[in-house]
Design a protein around this motif. Structure first.
Motif, short mmCIF file in Angstrom:
data_model
loop_
_atom_site.label_atom_id
_atom_site.label_comp_id
_atom_site.label_asym_id
_atom_site.label_seq_id
_atom_site.Cartn_x
_atom_site.Cartn_y
_atom_site.Cartn_z
N GLU A 95 0.83 -1.18 0.00
CA GLU A 95 0.00 0.00 0.00
C GLU A 95 0.87 1.24 0.00
O GLU A 95 1.19 1.81 1.02
CB GLU A 95 -0.92 -0.01 1.22
CG GLU A 95 -1.88 -1.17 1.17
CD GLU A 95 -2.66 -1.27 2.44
OE1 GLU A 95 -2.99 -0.24 3.04
OE2 GLU A 95 -2.94 -2.39 2.85
N ARG B 206 -7.43 -5.03 1.81
CA ARG B 206 -6.36 -5.68 1.06
C ARG B 206 -6.91 -6.71 0.07
O ARG B 206 -6.35 -6.91 -1.01
CB ARG B 206 -5.35 -6.30 2.02
CG ARG B 206 -4.59 -5.23 2.81
CD ARG B 206 -3.65 -5.82 3.83
NE ARG B 206 -2.51 -6.48 3.21
CZ ARG B 206 -1.44 -5.86 2.75
NH1 ARG B 206 -1.36 -4.54 2.80
NH2 ARG B 206 -0.43 -6.54 2.23
N GLN C 36 -8.08 -4.70 -2.94
CA GLN C 36 -6.94 -4.26 -3.74
C GLN C 36 -6.40 -5.40 -4.61
O GLN C 36 -6.05 -5.20 -5.77
CB GLN C 36 -5.83 -3.73 -2.83
CG GLN C 36 -6.17 -2.41 -2.17
CD GLN C 36 -5.12 -1.99 -1.16
OE1 GLN C 36 -4.37 -2.82 -0.65
NE2 GLN C 36 -5.06 -0.71 -0.87
N GLU D 190 -12.90 -0.79 -8.93
CA GLU D 190 -12.99 -0.99 -7.48
C GLU D 190 -14.41 -1.37 -7.07
O GLU D 190 -14.61 -2.16 -6.13
CB GLU D 190 -12.56 0.27 -6.74
CG GLU D 190 -12.54 0.11 -5.23
CD GLU D 190 -12.01 1.33 -4.51
OE1 GLU D 190 -11.99 1.32 -3.27
OE2 GLU D 190 -11.62 2.30 -5.20
#
Length: 263
Positions: free
Chosen positions: A6, A223, A226, A237
């Motif tokens: 990240e 996470r 992602q 997303e």
């Protein structure tokens, strides 16, 4: 499959090219010394002085960082291999997962747990895309020697990828989401949950996430989203979030091959 790190850095508006509005993948930015202030033909200390004196943009700092990783590739890989070997001998979680993978007729060893330099990418929207590891059913586990900070970070990364390996042997996961992204979402939830990468200390002191309530759940969900977004079949997303939410209850409660979340 890939475990993203990240980190995102935006270059100053004056130094970056004019963004291109597009629904497709963002273009990767390559170094232009006139624009960034980083010149690979110069000595390292001269470039470093430019950083200290404010003569290099954030984009230039990114390219400088990647350039130095190339210089230190052999050193980083050697240190990575030493830590990998130590973990396979002494780490309880790595030894446990290795045993459980063996129970499914799998085998992870120094020949298929490889240390390599992993180049990062900087895209035109200012986002830096990097990873600390990855899993491939055909090749094994990748450990990114230049991105792993220390042995504890490697232990989390290796455990994450070993959960993927166990899942693949147990269920034959559709990694790319060619048929259904739910497979990818579920294994990413489980890997983030069981690896230890979402423990409170890692989230707070390493990533600066200071959530006081449901920190663990927020980390696992974030996470996993992602990682699903990195799949070629994932549009955006919104789709990644939807898929993760669809499988959340069943996958977040599944701690196999552990009895519970230990780390």
């Amino acid at each position: 499959m890939d475990q993203p790190k990240e980190a995102a850095t935006s270059a100053p508006a004056a130094a970056a090219p004019t963004p291109v509005v597009s629904d497709g993948p963002k273009k990767e930015l390559f170094n232009d010394p006139a624009r960034t202030g980083f010149d690979p033909e110069m000595k390292w200390w001269m470039n470093y002085f430019r950083i200290l004196s404010g003569g290099m943009t954030n984009e230039g700092k990114f390219h400088y960082r990647e350039w130095r990783y190339k210089v230190h590739e052999e050193r980083d890989c050697r240190r990575c291999e030493e830590n990998r070997n130590w973990l396979f001998t002494h780490s309880p979680v790595v030894r446990f997962l290795s045993e459980k993978i063996g129970d499914l007729n799998g085998d992870l060893n120094k020949d298929n747990v490889m240390c390599r330099r992993c180049p990062a990418r900087l895209t035109e929207d200012g986002q830096v895309h990097r990873q600390s590891g990855g899993f491939s059913p055909d090749h094994g586990i990748l450990l990114c020697a230049n991105e792993i900070r220390d042995r504890k970070h490697m232990e989390d990364t290796l455990a994450h990828e070993m959960v993927h390996a166990w899942d693949h042997l147990r269920w034959k996961v559709d990694w790319m989401g060619d048929k259904d992204l739910k497979h990818a979402a579920c294994t990413e939830i489980r890997a983030s949950m069981l690896s230890g990468e979402c423990r409170w200390t890692r989230e707070t002191f390493t990533r600066g996430q200071w959530n006081l309530t449901q920190q663990f759940q927020h980390c696992v969900r974030r996470r996993a989203i992602q990682s699903v977004m990195a799949r070629p079949r994932c549009k955006d997303e919104e789709q990644a979030t939807k898929v993760v939410n669809q499988v959340w209850e069943s996958c977040f409660s599944d701690t196999r091959p552990f009895d519970e979340v230990y780390r």
